[in-house]
Enzyme design. Structure first.
Site, PDB file in Angstrom:
ATOM      1  N   GLU A 276       0.828  -1.204   0.000  1.00  0.00           N
ATOM      2  CA  GLU A 276       0.000   0.000   0.000  1.00  0.00           C
ATOM      3  C   GLU A 276       0.868   1.263   0.000  1.00  0.00           C
ATOM      4  OE1 GLU A 276      -2.943   0.582   3.270  1.00  0.00           O
ATOM      5  OE2 GLU A 276      -4.405   0.058   1.736  1.00  0.00           O
ATOM      6  N   HIS A 297       8.512 -26.021   0.479  1.00  0.00           N
ATOM      7  CA  HIS A 297       7.701 -27.033  -0.196  1.00  0.00           C
ATOM      8  C   HIS A 297       6.507 -26.412  -0.908  1.00  0.00           C
ATOM      9  CE1 HIS A 297       9.701 -30.616   1.621  1.00  0.00           C
ATOM     10  NE2 HIS A 297      10.107 -29.685   2.468  1.00  0.00           N
ATOM     11  N   LYS A 414     -14.334   2.127  -2.796  1.00  0.00           N
ATOM     12  CA  LYS A 414     -15.123   2.626  -1.664  1.00  0.00           C
ATOM     13  C   LYS A 414     -16.332   3.402  -2.152  1.00  0.00           C
ATOM     14  CE  LYS A 414     -11.498   3.424   1.776  1.00  0.00           C
ATOM     15  NZ  LYS A 414     -10.812   4.445   2.572  1.00  0.00           N
TER      16      LYS A 414
END
Lengths: 444, 444
Positions: A276, A297, A414
């Site tokens: 961010e 792995h 938003k």
């Protein structure tokens, strides 16, 4: 003190894909340092958190510790910070001690339903955390909890601690009007840089972690990381290294690879901070949250032989605090013969050797890597890790010539949500949303 | 049935960064399909798991369900698969039911010490999972548990279920010699493709998930995904889309972004599958494990405005199973006025709107995205998700002209570890390791 090993980003270690010492002199890093030291961004308040007054946090932490359950409502930094602290310094806390802690950082209806099934609100303290005081996800869940407390006839002022901006925002207004217990997020501290204020420290104190020690770590690492000498300042050198590898060598991903289960959630905290802060204006370094040996792995194959676009940042632990020796198995069939090479070694030895083995393997494949060495995962050193990465992020952003403290790219989503939820003033967004739904789709 | 929406990877939706229908015709995808349908890789055995006989798994699952605790020892696919199943289909299991499940997929000494503190081995079933039968991390912890059982006078044959290759390997030999309870990983099923054999299904049955339903989902999605018609086969189209976006548009990261806390661990399972299968020969697509809405406050900024190198793959849930309505808060100060737009909406509505809002925002910013629509997260549809991504991975690897079933890049690290741990035949690696330790380091 944490130490940082930069050997394996240099040309001597990984060849052509590495940096030369002279590369570091191409950049005016003193300028980057000055932008920090002169406080040229309002959001640099996180640098002062080490000297905050902890008394109210400690007082409310003690109060909260008397409950059976704690529900934290928050999202982004408001959840990632507290969770990183709990998992690192009190592993398996919920299996062993009270209050049981539930961090609700979503609006997933199933999750909240399950949490509400598990707790008796009478014995539950709720910590609602939103700096702005109006984060939709957090306020939605807070409204649900508020009503649930009311429905049960419980006193809001005894069951809620609000952590929000010192003066501004809807939540602060609610705190003032209802005289709720509250703690502060200083206005000059951004959400993703807020772990070391009340956002993370209330939970710390509640479950028995000494926040004074965390801040002592911060102040000690800051003393080393706030100068413009790249031979002694590991944060500035880390930032420069990321910048140079990115601009000269095409490295655009940063893998955080701690060899400790306790730091899994710290990796996630780092990923928010890094993504961010640095991802904007078409630039940015993509983080990846990892943990060793587990991801040997899972991801190591890709890092070894996939595109050469990654910097792997190991965190190597010296003292794991506890240990177990791998036994020699005596049995009539001698079936463990092929595993006998493990016998007699401590697990801590195995995990350390595997960390180093991955480091060597990557280096041999000319894949740049850095190792952060931490003596042990205690509050003091964990405070150092937090502040180290916050400073690395600020320095890197400034070197990339972007503002590491804003997040303009999340506004559109938003606003569209506001539109569809019917918030006043967002009708145009609602219309846009509805138009989108009418579009012809290619669904199979 | 899961459905896949490919609208937002096309030029009509995202402009220049999108694909044209004609792009899909550039590739001989029928060839890719034939490599799968003709079973040209030995490791395609996962395609037959839907018809396996489940009786022994169900029998041992019932046996295991009688214990207070279950410890799973395994790493990579042996842990990621079971964990994904448990978190998706039995969220908060350890808070609500027995046996409590501890998945130990590391050699972190602190973690194992904590687990051993928490369980009474007398009431504990141990499931050790390693296909090869010699994975160092798994065998190290198995040896510790073996000895602990012995030390407590407990009967190995009653407390251990081994899941390993049908015939080969050290663990199978131990099973045979000691007559341990055991289940099979078919030799033609690789570790990261093994979730739908006993590896994942024993845990499923132990905690009350019907593995028959999981496999029913698999067989139903496979019926759709095993043909060469990209207008009806979403897995082949997904693979082609990833391939085309990568080769034509420079997209080299694949973000899995389910809007459900239950699928957080599924994201991690996907990341192993994708990274280890596709990351080789200098090529590969880097995955990122995400969860919505949470990562809107962590990663979305980077995806929106950072480098245009990512494909975001949403998973949208239709029915969350449970729901909560956000209340209207009546209070004298009218302090919740700014939040009143949320009142009356269900949480499920909010999370769905946020998913779609992120989809629209990314699309408007010309960032390619795909949405997988799943009716609900139950065993039937979750089985579909697993098999869908396994097929996507196989198809994508074949299109990239790499072998999606090997992992040569992890050998070097293993060999170096063997060297330092003193395994016979690895002296040269030990020497190499020791030479490395003597090198001059750049540590600050």
């Amino acid at each position: 003190m944490i130490k940082v090993d930069f050997t394996n980003v240099m040309v001597d270690s990984i060849g052509q894909r590495g940096l030369k010492s002279s590369d570091y002199e191409l950049i005016n890093y003193t300028l980057a340092f000055r932008k920090i030291s002169s406080r040229s961004y309002a959001e640099l308040g996180f640098l002062d958190l080490w000297k905050q007054d902890l008394s109210e946090i400690k007082r409310l932490g003690k109060y909260a510790s008397g409950f059976d359950n704690m529900i934290i409502l928050g999202i982004g930094g408001s959840a990632l910070g507290p969770r990183a602290i709990m998992e690192a310094l009190k592993p398996f806390h919920n299996f062993k001690a009270k209050p049981k802690v539930f961090i609700y950082d979503n609006v997933d209806p199933l999750t909240l339903s399950e949490i509400l099934d598990l707790v008796d609100l009478k014995n539950t303290i709720i910590n609602v955390i939103t700096k702005s005081g109006s984060t939709a996800e957090t306020m939605a869940s807070f409204m649900i909890l508020w009503q649930s407390l009311k429905d049960k006839g419980l006193d809001i002022t005894k069951h809620v601690i609000a952590t929000t901006d010192t003066q501004k925002g809807d939540l602060r207004k609610i705190v003032n009007d209802y005289k709720l217990m509250s703690l502060e997020v200083p206005s000059n501290v951004g959400g993703r840089f807020s772990v070391l204020c009340a956002v993370g420290l209330l939970l710390a104190e509640t479950i028995g972690i000494d926040s004074t020690e965390l801040l002592k770590g911060v102040s000690d690492i800051d003393a080393i990381c706030l100068n413009d000498n790249i031979s002694t300042n590991p944060a500035l050198r880390f930032a420069l290294t990321c910048y140079l590898l990115h601009t000269i060598k095409g490295i655009n991903m940063t893998i955080l690879f701690p060899y400790s289960d306790q730091l899994r959630r710290f990796s996630e905290w780092f990923c928010q901070l890094w993504a961010e802060s640095l991802g904007k204006e078409g630039r940015g370094l993509t983080p990846y949250p990892s943990v060793g040996t587990t991801d040997q792995h899972s991801q190591l194959q890709l890092w070894m032989e996939g595109p050469a676009d990654k910097l792997v940042v190991f965190i190597a632990i010296d003292d794991y605090g506890r240990d177990i020796t791998i036994p020699s198995i005596e049995c009539k069939f001698n079936d463990f013969a092929n595993q006998s090479y493990l016998s007699g070694h401590k697990l801590s030895n195995l995990i350390k050797v595997e960390q180093e083995a991955s480091e060597i393997a990557l280096t041999k494949n000319s894949r740049p890597n850095i190792t952060i060495k931490i003596p042990k995962i205690d509050a003091y050193h964990f405070g150092q890790l937090f502040s180290f990465f916050e400073l690395c992020t600020a320095y890197t952003g400034i070197l990339l010539n972007i503002n590491p403290f804003d997040q303009p790219g999340v506004e559109e989503g938003k606003n569209l949500t506001y539109g569809m939820m019917g918030k006043k003033g967002y009708d145009a967004k609602r219309q846009e949303f509805e138009e989108y739904r009418k579009m012809k789709r290619l669904i199979i």
